[in-house]
Design an enzyme around this catalytic site. Structure first.
Site, PDB file in Angstrom:
ATOM      1  N   THR A 170      22.762  38.523 -37.591  1.00 49.88           N
ATOM      2  CA  THR A 170      23.793  39.403 -38.140  1.00 49.88           C
ATOM      3  C   THR A 170      23.200  40.758 -38.512  1.00 49.88           C
ATOM      4  O   THR A 170      23.824  41.808 -38.288  1.00 49.88           O
ATOM      5  CB  THR A 170      24.424  38.768 -39.388  1.00 49.88           C
ATOM      6  N   THR A 171      21.985  40.738 -39.069  1.00 52.30           N
ATOM      7  CA  THR A 171      21.311  41.973 -39.461  1.00 52.30           C
ATOM      8  C   THR A 171      21.029  42.846 -38.248  1.00 52.30           C
ATOM      9  O   THR A 171      20.940  44.073 -38.368  1.00 52.30           O
ATOM     10  CB  THR A 171      20.001  41.650 -40.205  1.00 52.30           C
TER      11      THR A 171
ATOM     12  N   TYR B 140      35.700  31.593 -37.484  1.00 56.43           N
ATOM     13  CA  TYR B 140      37.107  31.919 -37.224  1.00 56.43           C
ATOM     14  C   TYR B 140      37.948  30.720 -36.813  1.00 56.43           C
ATOM     15  O   TYR B 140      38.974  30.455 -37.408  1.00 56.43           O
ATOM     16  CB  TYR B 140      37.258  33.055 -36.196  1.00 56.43           C
TER      17      TYR B 140
ATOM     18  N   TYR C 278      22.381  27.710 -39.101  1.00 57.33           N
ATOM     19  CA  TYR C 278      22.625  28.807 -40.038  1.00 57.33           C
ATOM     20  C   TYR C 278      23.934  28.545 -40.762  1.00 57.33           C
ATOM     21  O   TYR C 278      25.002  28.558 -40.156  1.00 57.33           O
ATOM     22  CB  TYR C 278      22.672  30.131 -39.269  1.00 57.33           C
TER      23      TYR C 278
ATOM     24  N   ARG D 206      30.509  34.336 -44.293  1.00 56.79           N
ATOM     25  CA  ARG D 206      30.732  35.001 -43.008  1.00 56.79           C
ATOM     26  C   ARG D 206      31.626  34.180 -42.079  1.00 56.79           C
ATOM     27  O   ARG D 206      32.411  34.726 -41.321  1.00 56.79           O
ATOM     28  CB  ARG D 206      29.391  35.228 -42.293  1.00 56.79           C
TER      29      ARG D 206
ATOM     30  N   LYS E 126      18.895  27.479 -42.112  1.00 54.74           N
ATOM     31  CA  LYS E 126      18.901  28.709 -42.914  1.00 54.74           C
ATOM     32  C   LYS E 126      20.118  28.616 -43.815  1.00 54.74           C
ATOM     33  O   LYS E 126      21.253  28.596 -43.336  1.00 54.74           O
ATOM     34  CB  LYS E 126      18.996  29.942 -42.005  1.00 54.74           C
TER      35      LYS E 126
ATOM     36  N   ILE F 144      14.401  33.664 -44.278  1.00 54.83           N
ATOM     37  CA  ILE F 144      14.831  34.528 -43.181  1.00 54.83           C
ATOM     38  C   ILE F 144      15.466  35.731 -43.864  1.00 54.83           C
ATOM     39  O   ILE F 144      16.561  35.648 -44.405  1.00 54.83           O
ATOM     40  CB  ILE F 144      15.782  33.799 -42.228  1.00 54.83           C
TER      41      ILE F 144
END
Length: 293
Positions: free
Chosen positions: A44-45, A107, A133, A138, A161, A203
Protein backbone atom coordinates in the site's frame (compact mmCIF):
# COMPACT_ATOMS: atom_id res chain seq x y z
CA UNK A 1 12.32 -17.18 9.55
CA UNK A 2 12.46 -13.63 8.24
CA UNK A 3 13.16 -11.21 11.09
CA UNK A 4 13.94 -7.54 11.62
CA UNK A 5 12.90 -4.34 9.86
CA UNK A 6 11.11 -4.84 6.55
CA UNK A 7 10.55 -1.52 4.83
CA UNK A 8 7.25 -1.05 3.00
CA UNK A 9 9.01 0.87 0.26
CA UNK A 10 7.48 3.94 -1.36
CA UNK A 11 7.37 4.19 -5.15
CA UNK A 12 9.27 7.32 -6.21
CA UNK A 13 7.71 9.37 -9.01
CA UNK A 14 8.96 11.84 -11.58
CA UNK A 15 7.24 15.20 -12.18
CA UNK A 16 4.96 13.56 -14.77
CA UNK A 17 4.11 10.87 -12.15
CA UNK A 18 5.84 8.09 -14.04
CA UNK A 19 7.91 5.73 -11.91
CA UNK A 20 11.36 7.14 -11.16
CA UNK A 21 13.60 4.08 -11.50
CA UNK A 22 16.80 6.05 -11.00
CA UNK A 23 15.51 7.21 -7.61
CA UNK A 24 14.28 3.69 -6.82
CA UNK A 25 17.79 2.35 -7.39
CA UNK A 26 19.16 5.06 -5.07
CA UNK A 27 16.66 4.15 -2.34
CA UNK A 28 17.47 0.44 -2.65
CA UNK A 29 21.18 1.08 -2.18
CA UNK A 30 20.50 3.41 0.76
CA UNK A 31 18.33 0.83 2.54
CA UNK A 32 20.91 -1.90 2.10
CA UNK A 33 23.63 0.41 3.47
CA UNK A 34 21.34 1.36 6.40
CA UNK A 35 20.84 -2.31 7.35
CA UNK A 36 17.21 -2.72 6.34
CA UNK A 37 16.56 -6.45 6.64
CA UNK A 38 14.12 -6.86 3.73
CA UNK A 39 12.46 -4.71 1.06
CA UNK A 40 8.72 -4.88 0.40
CA UNK A 41 7.60 -3.51 -2.96
CA UNK A 42 4.04 -3.14 -4.29
CA UNK A 43 2.57 -2.65 -0.84
CA UNK A 44 0.00 0.00 0.00
CA UNK A 45 2.88 2.35 0.84
CA UNK A 46 4.17 1.77 -2.70
CA UNK A 47 0.86 3.07 -4.14
CA UNK A 48 0.12 -0.32 -5.69
CA UNK A 49 -3.58 0.48 -6.29
CA UNK A 50 -2.57 3.15 -8.83
CA UNK A 51 0.14 1.14 -10.62
CA UNK A 52 -0.54 -0.65 -13.89
CA UNK A 53 0.23 -4.35 -14.18
CA UNK A 54 3.15 -3.51 -16.49
CA UNK A 55 4.54 -1.06 -13.92
CA UNK A 56 4.17 -3.65 -11.17
CA UNK A 57 6.10 -6.23 -13.18
CA UNK A 58 8.86 -3.77 -14.03
CA UNK A 59 9.22 -2.56 -10.42
CA UNK A 60 9.62 -6.16 -9.25
CA UNK A 61 12.08 -7.05 -12.01
CA UNK A 62 14.09 -3.85 -11.46
CA UNK A 63 14.20 -4.25 -7.66
CA UNK A 64 15.29 -7.87 -7.80
CA UNK A 65 18.01 -7.02 -10.31
CA UNK A 66 19.33 -4.14 -8.19
CA UNK A 67 19.20 -6.03 -4.89
CA UNK A 68 20.93 -9.01 -6.50
CA UNK A 69 20.33 -11.28 -3.53
CA UNK A 70 21.95 -9.01 -0.93
CA UNK A 71 18.78 -8.91 1.19
CA UNK A 72 15.39 -10.60 0.74
CA UNK A 73 12.70 -8.98 -1.40
CA UNK A 74 9.01 -9.32 -0.56
CA UNK A 75 6.34 -8.46 -3.13
CA UNK A 76 2.70 -7.58 -2.59
CA UNK A 77 0.66 -9.92 -4.78
CA UNK A 78 -2.78 -9.80 -3.19
CA UNK A 79 -6.09 -8.94 -4.82
CA UNK A 80 -9.79 -9.16 -4.06
CA UNK A 81 -10.05 -11.48 -7.08
CA UNK A 82 -8.48 -14.84 -6.26
CA UNK A 83 -7.59 -15.61 -9.87
CA UNK A 84 -5.77 -12.29 -10.18
CA UNK A 85 -3.88 -12.88 -6.91
CA UNK A 86 -2.84 -16.31 -8.20
CA UNK A 87 -1.61 -14.86 -11.50
CA UNK A 88 0.34 -12.09 -9.77
CA UNK A 89 1.80 -14.47 -7.19
CA UNK A 90 2.95 -16.86 -9.90
CA UNK A 91 4.48 -14.07 -11.98
CA UNK A 92 6.39 -12.51 -9.07
CA UNK A 93 7.52 -15.92 -7.84
CA UNK A 94 8.88 -16.67 -11.30
CA UNK A 95 10.68 -13.31 -11.37
CA UNK A 96 12.45 -14.36 -8.17
CA UNK A 97 10.62 -12.76 -5.23
CA UNK A 98 11.74 -14.25 -1.92
CA UNK A 99 8.41 -13.70 -0.16
CA UNK A 100 4.87 -12.77 -1.19
CA UNK A 101 2.55 -10.53 0.85
CA UNK A 102 -1.13 -11.39 0.36
CA UNK A 103 -3.78 -9.04 1.71
CA UNK A 104 -7.31 -10.09 2.65
CA UNK A 105 -9.75 -9.56 -0.23
CA UNK A 106 -11.22 -6.08 0.02
CA UNK A 107 -14.57 -4.57 -0.96
CA UNK A 108 -16.35 -7.81 -1.85
CA UNK A 109 -15.87 -9.09 1.76
CA UNK A 110 -16.12 -12.83 1.45
CA UNK A 111 -17.30 -15.27 4.13
CA UNK A 112 -14.86 -17.12 6.42
CA UNK A 113 -15.17 -20.19 4.20
CA UNK A 114 -14.43 -18.09 1.11
CA UNK A 115 -11.47 -16.46 2.84
CA UNK A 116 -10.01 -19.87 3.69
CA UNK A 117 -10.40 -21.00 0.07
CA UNK A 118 -8.90 -17.72 -1.18
CA UNK A 119 -5.69 -18.07 0.84
CA UNK A 120 -5.46 -21.83 0.23
CA UNK A 121 -5.81 -21.43 -3.53
CA UNK A 122 -3.09 -18.78 -3.69
CA UNK A 123 -0.73 -20.77 -1.48
CA UNK A 124 -1.17 -23.92 -3.54
CA UNK A 125 -0.36 -22.03 -6.75
CA UNK A 126 3.24 -21.12 -5.77
CA UNK A 127 6.17 -22.57 -3.88
CA UNK A 128 7.23 -19.27 -2.30
CA UNK A 129 6.66 -18.38 1.37
CA UNK A 130 3.57 -16.22 1.86
CA UNK A 131 2.86 -13.67 4.58
CA UNK A 132 -0.78 -12.74 5.06
CA UNK A 133 -1.76 -9.11 5.57
CA UNK A 134 -4.57 -8.29 8.00
CA UNK A 135 -5.58 -4.63 7.83
CA UNK A 136 -9.33 -4.29 8.42
CA UNK A 137 -9.26 -0.48 8.27
CA UNK A 138 -8.34 -0.82 4.58
CA UNK A 139 -10.18 -3.98 3.59
CA UNK A 140 -13.34 -3.91 5.70
CA UNK A 141 -12.73 -7.38 7.11
CA UNK A 142 -10.66 -9.05 9.81
CA UNK A 143 -9.22 -12.55 9.40
CA UNK A 144 -11.27 -14.67 11.84
CA UNK A 145 -9.10 -16.60 14.28
CA UNK A 146 -10.58 -19.96 13.26
CA UNK A 147 -9.62 -19.21 9.65
CA UNK A 148 -6.15 -18.07 10.70
CA UNK A 149 -5.66 -21.32 12.65
CA UNK A 150 -6.38 -23.30 9.48
CA UNK A 151 -4.26 -21.27 7.05
CA UNK A 152 -1.35 -21.25 9.51
CA UNK A 153 -1.14 -25.01 8.93
CA UNK A 154 -0.45 -24.54 5.20
CA UNK A 155 3.31 -25.12 4.79
CA UNK A 156 4.15 -22.06 2.69
CA UNK A 157 1.97 -19.62 4.65
CA UNK A 158 4.69 -18.56 7.05
CA UNK A 159 3.36 -15.52 8.86
CA UNK A 160 0.99 -12.59 9.19
CA UNK A 161 1.46 -8.84 8.99
CA UNK A 162 -0.98 -7.68 11.64
CA UNK A 163 -2.33 -4.14 11.40
CA UNK A 164 -5.69 -4.33 13.16
CA UNK A 165 -4.42 -2.45 16.22
CA UNK A 166 -6.52 -4.83 18.34
CA UNK A 167 -4.38 -6.05 21.24
CA UNK A 168 -6.89 -8.73 22.23
CA UNK A 169 -6.79 -10.16 18.71
CA UNK A 170 -2.99 -9.97 18.73
CA UNK A 171 -2.88 -12.00 21.95
CA UNK A 172 -4.88 -14.73 20.23
CA UNK A 173 -2.64 -14.61 17.15
CA UNK A 174 0.37 -15.03 19.44
CA UNK A 175 -0.94 -18.44 20.52
CA UNK A 176 -0.47 -19.65 16.93
CA UNK A 177 3.19 -18.69 16.62
CA UNK A 178 5.81 -21.38 16.10
CA UNK A 179 8.97 -21.97 14.06
CA UNK A 180 6.86 -22.05 10.89
CA UNK A 181 4.44 -19.18 11.48
CA UNK A 182 5.59 -15.67 12.43
CA UNK A 183 3.96 -12.40 13.45
CA UNK A 184 5.02 -9.02 12.02
CA UNK A 185 3.83 -5.64 13.24
CA UNK A 186 1.97 -3.69 10.59
CA UNK A 187 1.73 -0.63 12.84
CA UNK A 188 4.83 1.45 13.58
CA UNK A 189 3.43 2.55 16.93
CA UNK A 190 3.00 -1.06 18.11
CA UNK A 191 6.32 -2.66 17.23
CA UNK A 192 7.45 -3.25 20.82
CA UNK A 193 4.13 -4.73 22.01
CA UNK A 194 4.18 -7.17 19.09
CA UNK A 195 7.83 -8.09 19.63
CA UNK A 196 7.00 -8.77 23.29
CA UNK A 197 4.36 -11.28 22.13
CA UNK A 198 6.97 -13.17 20.14
CA UNK A 199 6.78 -11.12 16.95
CA UNK A 200 9.56 -11.52 14.39
CA UNK A 201 9.77 -7.88 13.30
CA UNK A 202 7.94 -5.04 11.60
CA UNK A 203 6.80 -4.24 8.08
CA UNK A 204 7.37 -0.54 8.44
CA UNK A 205 6.39 2.77 6.88
CA UNK A 206 8.60 4.68 9.34
CA UNK A 207 11.64 2.73 8.09
CA UNK A 208 11.39 4.61 4.78
CA UNK A 209 12.67 7.65 6.70
CA UNK A 210 14.82 6.14 9.47
CA UNK A 211 15.83 2.65 8.31
CA UNK A 212 18.81 2.17 10.59
CA UNK A 213 16.89 3.32 13.66
CA UNK A 214 14.07 0.83 13.04
CA UNK A 215 16.54 -1.98 12.31
CA UNK A 216 18.47 -1.25 15.52
CA UNK A 217 15.30 -1.03 17.61
CA UNK A 218 14.21 -4.52 16.56
CA UNK A 219 17.75 -5.86 16.87
CA UNK A 220 18.10 -4.42 20.37
CA UNK A 221 14.92 -6.11 21.50
CA UNK A 222 15.99 -9.46 20.08
CA UNK A 223 19.37 -9.16 21.80
CA UNK A 224 17.71 -8.61 25.17
CA UNK A 225 18.20 -4.84 25.23
CA UNK A 226 14.50 -4.24 25.72
CA UNK A 227 14.93 -0.95 27.61
CA UNK A 228 16.89 0.57 24.71
CA UNK A 229 14.33 -0.70 22.21
CA UNK A 230 11.45 0.72 24.23
CA UNK A 231 13.20 4.07 24.58
CA UNK A 232 13.52 4.25 20.78
CA UNK A 233 9.85 3.38 20.25
CA UNK A 234 8.61 5.92 22.78
CA UNK A 235 10.95 8.69 21.65
CA UNK A 236 9.68 8.45 18.09
CA UNK A 237 5.95 8.14 18.77
CA UNK A 238 5.26 11.84 17.97
CA UNK A 239 7.00 11.44 14.61
CA UNK A 240 5.18 8.17 13.93
CA UNK A 241 1.86 9.85 14.70
CA UNK A 242 2.76 12.63 12.26
CA UNK A 243 3.58 10.02 9.61
CA UNK A 244 -0.02 8.80 9.86
CA UNK A 245 -1.75 12.16 10.14
CA UNK A 246 -3.31 11.49 6.74
CA UNK A 247 -3.72 8.39 4.60
CA UNK A 248 -0.48 6.47 4.08
CA UNK A 249 1.68 7.05 2.00
CA UNK A 250 0.86 10.77 1.84
CA UNK A 251 2.85 11.82 4.95
CA UNK A 252 5.84 9.50 4.41
CA UNK A 253 6.38 10.85 0.92
CA UNK A 254 6.23 14.39 2.31
CA UNK A 255 8.74 13.41 5.02
CA UNK A 256 11.17 11.96 2.49
CA UNK A 257 10.92 15.11 0.39
CA UNK A 258 11.54 17.27 3.49
CA UNK A 259 14.60 15.08 4.15
CA UNK A 260 15.92 15.82 0.66
CA UNK A 261 15.21 12.41 -0.89
CA UNK A 262 13.13 13.99 -3.71
CA UNK A 263 10.77 11.06 -4.19
CA UNK A 264 8.09 13.07 -5.97
CA UNK A 265 4.37 13.40 -5.46
CA UNK A 266 1.46 10.94 -5.45
CA UNK A 267 -1.00 9.68 -8.00
CA UNK A 268 -4.67 10.59 -7.65
CA UNK A 269 -6.84 10.01 -5.74
CA UNK A 270 -4.03 10.65 -3.23
CA UNK A 271 -2.94 14.28 -2.94
CA UNK A 272 -0.09 16.06 -1.19
CA UNK A 273 -0.14 16.52 2.59
CA UNK A 274 -2.29 19.42 3.83
CA UNK A 275 -0.36 22.54 4.92
CA UNK A 276 -1.16 22.15 8.64
CA UNK A 277 -0.09 18.50 8.75
CA UNK A 278 2.97 19.33 6.64
CA UNK A 279 4.13 21.96 9.12
CA UNK A 280 3.52 19.61 12.04
CA UNK A 281 5.51 16.82 10.35
CA UNK A 282 8.31 19.23 9.52
CA UNK A 283 8.44 20.39 13.15
CA UNK A 284 8.64 16.82 14.49
CA UNK A 285 11.45 16.01 12.07
CA UNK A 286 13.29 19.17 13.11
CA UNK A 287 13.02 18.23 16.80
CA UNK A 288 14.65 14.87 16.16
CA UNK A 289 17.35 16.48 14.05
CA UNK A 290 18.15 18.91 16.89
CA UNK A 291 18.30 16.05 19.43
CA UNK A 292 20.66 14.06 17.22
CA UNK A 293 22.93 17.03 16.45
Amino acid sequence: MLTGSIVALITPMKEDLSVNYEKLAELIEWHIAQQTDCLLVLGTTGESPTLSSDEESEIVRFTLEKVAGRIPVMVGSGSNATAQAVAKSQEFAQLGADYLLVITPYYNKTSPRGLLQHFTTIAQSVDKPIILYNVPSRTGMNIPLDVLKEVAKIPNIVGIKEASGDLGYLMQVATLLNDNFALYSGNDDMVLPILSLGGAGVISVWANLMPKTVHEMVQNFKEGKSAAALATQLKHLPLIDALFSETNPIPIKAALNIAGKNVGSLRLPLVDLSPSHYEHLKAEMAKLEEEQA
